[in-house]
Design a protein around this motif. Structure first.
Motif, PDB file in Angstrom:
ATOM      1  N   HIS A 118       0.832  -1.205   0.000  1.00  0.00           N
ATOM      2  CA  HIS A 118       0.000   0.000   0.000  1.00  0.00           C
ATOM      3  C   HIS A 118       0.871   1.261   0.000  1.00  0.00           C
ATOM      4  CE1 HIS A 118      -3.486   2.496   0.662  1.00  0.00           C
ATOM      5  NE2 HIS A 118      -2.892   3.047   1.700  1.00  0.00           N
ATOM      6  N   VAL A 119       1.901   1.284   0.834  1.00  0.00           N
ATOM      7  CA  VAL A 119       2.803   2.442   0.867  1.00  0.00           C
ATOM      8  C   VAL A 119       3.488   2.600  -0.486  1.00  0.00           C
ATOM      9  CG1 VAL A 119       4.939   3.319   1.903  1.00  0.00           C
ATOM     10  CG2 VAL A 119       3.133   2.396   3.361  1.00  0.00           C
ATOM     11  N   GLN A 120       3.924   1.494  -1.068  1.00  0.00           N
ATOM     12  CA  GLN A 120       4.578   1.531  -2.376  1.00  0.00           C
ATOM     13  C   GLN A 120       3.624   2.067  -3.454  1.00  0.00           C
ATOM     14  OE1 GLN A 120       5.471  -2.340  -3.952  1.00  0.00           O
ATOM     15  NE2 GLN A 120       7.233  -1.589  -5.114  1.00  0.00           N
ATOM     16  N   LEU A 121       2.384   1.624  -3.436  1.00  0.00           N
ATOM     17  CA  LEU A 121       1.406   2.064  -4.435  1.00  0.00           C
ATOM     18  C   LEU A 121       1.099   3.553  -4.312  1.00  0.00           C
ATOM     19  CD1 LEU A 121      -0.601   1.342  -6.706  1.00  0.00           C
ATOM     20  CD2 LEU A 121      -2.264   0.872  -4.914  1.00  0.00           C
ATOM     21  N   ILE A 122       0.930   4.029  -3.085  1.00  0.00           N
ATOM     22  CA  ILE A 122       0.651   5.454  -2.886  1.00  0.00           C
ATOM     23  C   ILE A 122       1.832   6.296  -3.363  1.00  0.00           C
ATOM     24  CG2 ILE A 122       0.196   7.232  -1.153  1.00  0.00           C
ATOM     25  CD1 ILE A 122      -2.199   5.413  -1.843  1.00  0.00           C
ATOM     26  N   GLN A 123       3.049   5.842  -3.107  1.00  0.00           N
ATOM     27  CA  GLN A 123       4.222   6.577  -3.593  1.00  0.00           C
ATOM     28  C   GLN A 123       4.274   6.584  -5.119  1.00  0.00           C
ATOM     29  OE1 GLN A 123       7.510   4.676  -1.627  1.00  0.00           O
ATOM     30  NE2 GLN A 123       7.327   5.939   0.205  1.00  0.00           N
ATOM     31  N   GLU A 124       3.932   5.456  -5.753  1.00  0.00           N
ATOM     32  CA  GLU A 124       3.916   5.408  -7.216  1.00  0.00           C
ATOM     33  C   GLU A 124       2.835   6.331  -7.782  1.00  0.00           C
ATOM     34  OE1 GLU A 124       3.409   1.370  -8.404  1.00  0.00           O
ATOM     35  OE2 GLU A 124       5.412   0.774  -7.800  1.00  0.00           O
ATOM     36  N   LEU A 125       1.683   6.356  -7.152  1.00  0.00           N
ATOM     37  CA  LEU A 125       0.616   7.239  -7.617  1.00  0.00           C
ATOM     38  C   LEU A 125       1.007   8.702  -7.464  1.00  0.00           C
ATOM     39  CD1 LEU A 125      -2.554   5.409  -6.262  1.00  0.00           C
ATOM     40  CD2 LEU A 125      -1.981   5.801  -8.654  1.00  0.00           C
ATOM     41  N   SER A 126       1.631   9.029  -6.357  1.00  0.00           N
ATOM     42  CA  SER A 126       2.028  10.421  -6.110  1.00  0.00           C
ATOM     43  C   SER A 126       3.106  10.890  -7.076  1.00  0.00           C
ATOM     44  CB  SER A 126       2.534  10.580  -4.679  1.00  0.00           C
ATOM     45  OG  SER A 126       1.500  10.287  -3.772  1.00  0.00           O
ATOM     46  N   SER A 127       4.021  10.007  -7.423  1.00  0.00           N
ATOM     47  CA  SER A 127       5.111  10.408  -8.309  1.00  0.00           C
ATOM     48  C   SER A 127       4.766  10.248  -9.790  1.00  0.00           C
ATOM     49  CB  SER A 127       6.368   9.592  -7.991  1.00  0.00           C
ATOM     50  OG  SER A 127       6.158   8.229  -8.327  1.00  0.00           O
ATOM     51  N   GLY A 128       3.645   9.573 -10.091  1.00  0.00           N
ATOM     52  CA  GLY A 128       3.241   9.400 -11.486  1.00  0.00           C
ATOM     53  C   GLY A 128       3.910   8.224 -12.172  1.00  0.00           C
ATOM     54  N   THR A 129       4.526   7.322 -11.415  1.00  0.00           N
ATOM     55  CA  THR A 129       5.197   6.154 -12.020  1.00  0.00           C
ATOM     56  C   THR A 129       4.347   4.895 -11.964  1.00  0.00           C
ATOM     57  OG1 THR A 129       6.273   5.632  -9.904  1.00  0.00           O
ATOM     58  CG2 THR A 129       7.485   7.050 -11.456  1.00  0.00           C
ATOM     59  N   TRP A 130       3.103   5.006 -11.541  1.00  0.00           N
ATOM     60  CA  TRP A 130       2.215   3.850 -11.427  1.00  0.00           C
ATOM     61  C   TRP A 130       1.860   3.323 -12.805  1.00  0.00           C
ATOM     62  CZ3 TRP A 130      -3.194   3.638 -12.660  1.00  0.00           C
ATOM     63  CH2 TRP A 130      -3.817   2.455 -12.267  1.00  0.00           C
ATOM     64  N   ARG A 131       1.897   1.999 -12.977  1.00  0.00           N
ATOM     65  CA  ARG A 131       1.516   1.366 -14.236  1.00  0.00           C
ATOM     66  C   ARG A 131       0.312   0.469 -13.984  1.00  0.00           C
ATOM     67  NH1 ARG A 131       6.531  -1.945 -15.749  1.00  0.00           N
ATOM     68  NH2 ARG A 131       6.160  -2.428 -13.601  1.00  0.00           N
ATOM     69  N   PRO A 132      -0.790   0.698 -14.687  1.00  0.00           N
ATOM     70  CA  PRO A 132      -1.973  -0.141 -14.479  1.00  0.00           C
ATOM     71  C   PRO A 132      -1.800  -1.510 -15.133  1.00  0.00           C
ATOM     72  CG  PRO A 132      -2.391   1.470 -16.191  1.00  0.00           C
ATOM     73  CD  PRO A 132      -1.029   1.771 -15.636  1.00  0.00           C
ATOM     74  N   GLY A 133      -2.572  -2.456 -14.643  1.00  0.00           N
ATOM     75  CA  GLY A 133      -2.607  -3.769 -15.272  1.00  0.00           C
ATOM     76  C   GLY A 133      -1.572  -4.751 -14.778  1.00  0.00           C
ATOM     77  N   ARG A 134      -0.852  -4.418 -13.735  1.00  0.00           N
ATOM     78  CA  ARG A 134       0.134  -5.362 -13.208  1.00  0.00           C
ATOM     79  C   ARG A 134      -0.557  -6.436 -12.388  1.00  0.00           C
ATOM     80  NH1 ARG A 134       4.742  -2.110 -10.256  1.00  0.00           N
ATOM     81  NH2 ARG A 134       2.979  -0.867  -9.660  1.00  0.00           N
TER      82      ARG A 134
END
Length: 170
Positions: free
Chosen positions: A127-143
């Motif tokens: 969860h912490v990792q996902l929130i950081q990815e969302l905040s920085s814009g590096t999140w990739r959908p579909g994983r």
């Protein structure tokens, strides 16, 4: 034109219905558009995932579901562990002899509790990792969720092992 002219006598309603608007090639300005009431089924304008609050709410719901799964595993593990103790006590009271035990329920219960703890820790980390990815814009959908696959495989293996055990111990 005089006041008795039939064209001037037309009511406003008749004028509106009889006059046709001329086609225009201009697009309407945003300021002239009427604001529509809120409709939850209406699609919202596209925006990046890191700015959409629904993505954060979905991440939180997923996090809470993982926590609930971990708590369930710990509760079942505790019950399995204590159920073996309960069966030993019942057999000792009935036969007045020390109960023969393999300790399988104790260790399987402890393993389920440990698996629940691992699931909860993994949920917090992810969860912490996902929130950081969302905040920085590096999140990739579909994983694919690695944690979900591992948990599913471990629980399937535990289920097969319990089924084999129950068939062997009649």
């Amino acid at each position: 034109m005089s006041a008795n002219d039939p064209k001037q006598r037309l009511t406003q309603h008749q004028q509106i219905t009889t006059t046709r608007p001329q086609p225009t090639t201009k697009k309407p300005q945003l300021a002239t558009l009427r604001r529509l009431p809120y409709n939850p089924t209406m699609p919202t304008p596209p925006q990046p995932a890191e700015q959409d609050p629904r993505v954060y709410f979905a991440a939180e719901r997923t996090f809470l579901a993982w926590i609930r799964t971990g708590l369930g595993l710990m509760g079942i593990g505790f019950a399995v562990s204590r159920f073996g103790l309960f069966l030993r006590q019942i057999s000792a009271v009935e036969s007045h002899l020390p109960a023969r035990t393999t300790g399988l329920s104790l260790w399987s219960g402890v393993l389920l509790v440990a698996l629940g703890v691992i699931v909860n820790l993994s949920a917090v980390y992810r969860h912490v990792q996902l929130i950081q990815e969302l905040s920085s814009g590096t999140w990739r959908p579909g994983r694919v969720s690695r944690d979900a696959v591992v948990l599913g495989l471990l629980l399937a293996a535990a289920g097969v092992a319990m089924a084999i055990y129950l068939m062997l111990v009649r």
